[in-house]
Structures are given as C-alpha cells and as structure tokens.
Design a protein around this motif. Structure first.
Motif, short mmCIF file in Angstrom:
data_model
loop_
_atom_site.label_atom_id
_atom_site.label_comp_id
_atom_site.label_asym_id
_atom_site.label_seq_id
_atom_site.Cartn_x
_atom_site.Cartn_y
_atom_site.Cartn_z
N UNK A 13 -25.44 -22.80 39.17
CA UNK A 13 -24.57 -22.81 37.99
C UNK A 13 -25.25 -22.22 36.75
N UNK B 28 -32.14 -33.42 43.39
CA UNK B 28 -31.20 -34.55 43.38
C UNK B 28 -31.90 -35.83 42.90
N UNK B 42 -24.87 -34.22 33.06
CA UNK B 42 -23.81 -33.59 32.27
C UNK B 42 -23.89 -33.98 30.80
N UNK D 4 -19.98 -37.63 50.88
CA UNK D 4 -21.07 -36.77 50.43
C UNK D 4 -20.94 -36.50 48.94
N UNK D 5 -22.01 -36.78 48.22
CA UNK D 5 -22.03 -36.45 46.80
C UNK D 5 -22.53 -35.02 46.66
N UNK D 6 -21.71 -34.17 46.09
CA UNK D 6 -22.04 -32.74 46.01
C UNK D 6 -23.37 -32.52 45.31
N UNK D 7 -24.25 -31.77 45.95
CA UNK D 7 -25.55 -31.47 45.39
C UNK D 7 -25.48 -30.29 44.43
N UNK D 66 -20.09 -30.01 41.35
CA UNK D 66 -21.34 -30.76 41.37
C UNK D 66 -21.11 -32.21 40.96
N UNK D 67 -21.59 -33.13 41.77
CA UNK D 67 -21.47 -34.54 41.46
C UNK D 67 -20.21 -35.18 42.01
#
Lengths: 128, 128, 128, 128
Positions: A13, B28, B42, D4-7, D66-67
């Motif tokens: 990003x 992470x 964020x 799954x938590x987006x990396x 993300x997240x």
C-alpha cells in the motif's frame, strides 16, 4: 547477476516492494550465482548436499517500485568449514536500493546434519 | 504476542517455512504489538505518521513446518529520536525457532521525511 | 508473451508450483500483453483508468516445477462495453500446463465507478 | 469456517487484497473444512492419499482490505468417483466479498495416479 522486474503484487500500500520479497530475490540470486560458478542447485542436491539459511540481514537505503528492473549482485563474504556467507547488493538503474548478507550451512540431504563445503560448491564460490 | 498457524504454501520443497515469510510474520507482530500498546496502525497513519523498515536481521536455530502454531514475541530493543528497534522471538510449542530484529524510521505520511517519534507511538512502545 | 522462471519458493511441499502463483503470473502477463499492444499500465492509470478483476478461472492439466521456464500466452476472449476477458495458456517447453480466463472491469481511478473501455485500451487489445 | 485477518502485504497498491491470495485462503479453508469433518490433512497423507487441484474459479463482488477479518465458508458442491468440488464464500462482517469453487482429484501419494475417494475422505465431506 540476478535481474528481476518487480511484480505488481510485490508492491504494498505504500507503493514500494514489501520487505519480505527481498529475501526471495536473494534466494534466486544465490542459485544464479552458484550456477554462474558452474553448479546447478539440482546438481548439488543430486550430489547429496543442500544449504540451510541460518542468518540474514538487510539494510535499505531506498526502495523498489512496481516495474523497476532490479539487479542483484552477489559476492562471497566469508567461507568457513561448513558454512559460507554471501553479500548482496540491490540496485535499479542508477538507484542503490539495499544491501544484504546471508549465511548458509551445508547439510547432507539424508538428514544427517552438517557437512564440510564439498569441492563442487567450493569451486562454484570461486577462488578463496 | 502474535500467533500464526503456518499455511501450506509457506512451506517449501524442504518442508519448512521459506525464510521470507518470517519478515511477513514480523510485520504483523509489530502491528499487533503497537495495537496492544494502544496504537492501531491506521490511527498512526491518520495522525500523519508512518514507519519505514531500514534494517532487518534474522537468526534461525530451527524451522517451522506446515500447521505449526507459531508464536512471535515482541520487545523494544532500542529507541532513538526518529527511529526504534524491535526484537522478535519465534517459537512453536516447546521449539525455539528464530530470533530477529528490525529497525524502523518514523516518517511523515505527506512525504516530507523523518519525524521524531510522536507521543502516541512513544506511549505504545511502553515505558523507556 | 510473458516468460517466467519458476522461483524456488513458488513450489510447495508437493514439489509443484502452488496454485495461487498462477494468478500472479496472469497479472504480469496481462500487463505485458497490454504493453505489447502499446499501452503501459502506468499510462492507463495516468489517463484516469484502471482495471478490476471480477472473475478468474484456471484449469490445470499438469504442473510447473522449480526452475521451469514458463511461457504464458495471452489472447482476448471477449470485449464488452465496460469489461473484457483474456485467455491465458501456460506451458513450459513441450509441456502444456494450464489454461485460464480472467474478466476485468474498467473503472475510473477517481473512485467514481465503471467506465466504457477507453480508446487507448481498445487499441491495445487489438482488432476486434 | 476459516477465519483470516488480512495481512498488510496481501493488500496491493490499490489498497485491496491482491487476487492470488484468495486461492491461498481457499487452500487453508479446505484443510480446515476436512479437519472439522474429522480428517486432518496429514492423516490423509499418512493413509496414502492426497488431493490435486485441477480447477478453480472465483467471482469478486467486493474486496478485502488490510485488517479485515475475513470469513470463508465451505460447502461440498459435487462429489464424483475420484474427484470432488467445494464451494467457498468469502465475507467480512456484513460485506459479501467473493465466491469460488475448486475441484480436486484424489491421487495416491506413491505417484500411481487417481484413486476413488477413500472412506475417510468421504466421511469428512459429510452426508452425500
């Protein structure tokens, strides 16, 4: 020298290549370096030897972007009895991007542990 | 602490997690560490700050395999005026796998370069 | 045509390229295809257009292994008013490996949604 | 269900999860689905069976960021003599993101080719 055109998905990003991909570049650059020295990786495996990464370090001064034509130069940093270290220099055009070092231990493919650097690998690493 | 169950595609032909994925784990784990300290990533971006990785190093003593439940512990190694370093310890069950360190520089999200560590980040890193 | 030498970490424990990397290949092959047609991806972005993937499908008849020199051929499958579909054929030497199709929708880069295929893209896709 | 938590590195320059990672999610979701059905993947391998992906398709209606906490639901779509198909549904909170299907062929781990779906796998897939 290993050349790689940065893929779209390698940029995050922030618009720059995510750090982990550099270790992927180093891996390919290592295999290319040995091959230029006359040792294909498969050939090494067939001879009963493999290498395991035990240390890596990277310093970034700049970053790569999507589409950049990265060049990775490789040199031998150190040579021990059962291990060796390589230096990596990553650039793109005039831009100096990062430098790194990795240390590998030579192991037997049959799972019996460390081995002295075999002659075929010693030769591929070049004159000491 | 960041927990991660090793994914199938992270293991390579040697049957162990390919080295580059560790830098993905560290990323992470860093975000999770700051969040435990009260600072969502964020939120940091919204406040006008971001961090750039300028150095990483990893030492492997063992390896992770597919399905392993990896645990990554994070600690503050150093704290400068515009940068900080984190230490990582990777284990799976009783198995100690790897340790690492990364150094981050704080930058402004508007592209104007380095910034002193802001108070929100300083707090998230914990008592000095 | 897009050429790619399979990287070590793309092969999984079965010794073959893990399925997800094919979508990475398609992405690069798409960009290369448009570029051969005279449209650089950045140029398209600069003109205010981007493409979003809305569908993908892949059929595998064989597999790629580490070091294989993959070739990905691209052709236009369908052309609508705001979308187009590409066909992909993956091979390595004499070995036919996989075929795929992806469907892209043209969107404005300013977030205002779908756009008719712009002339620069229409030209790059070749004669209808 | 696979969560799954987006990396961070899974999101690309568009700020959304790059398409290929969905196939990685499906792979984990498939293994989790069989495990919920009582069949660990290793157990299947130990019994002499493995599965090969021969087809995949994905339709995207939205995207992950993300997240995001992604949830992947899995169901059996079809069951043949030597193959089976799974359906996947990807969502995050209220947001429906994508759906997909994959087709697997059952093979012997000794390299001798296709096999009828073994009873342990048939059971894990649930009532026909």
């Amino acid at each position: 020298m290993y050349r790689h055109k940065v893929r779209y998905f390698e940029a995050d990003q922030q618009g720059v290549v995510f750090n982990m991909w550099y270790l992927g570049y180093f891996d390919e650059a290592m295999a290319a370096f040995l091959e230029e020295g006359g040792l294909g990786y498969r050939q090494m495996l067939d001879a009963g030897f493999d290498v395991q990464l035990v240390h890596s370090e990277i310093d970034w001064g700049s970053s790569l972007r999507w589409g950049d034509e990265a060049e990775v130069r490789v040199g031998v940093a150190e040579r021990g009895s059962t291990s060796f270290a390589l230096d990596f220099d990553v650039s793109a055009g005039e831009k100096s991007v990062a430098s790194g070092r990795t240390v590998y231990v030579v192991v037997a493919t049959d799972g019996t542990g460390k081995r002295p650097i075999p002659e075929i690998l010693d030769k591929a690493l070049g004159p000491a």
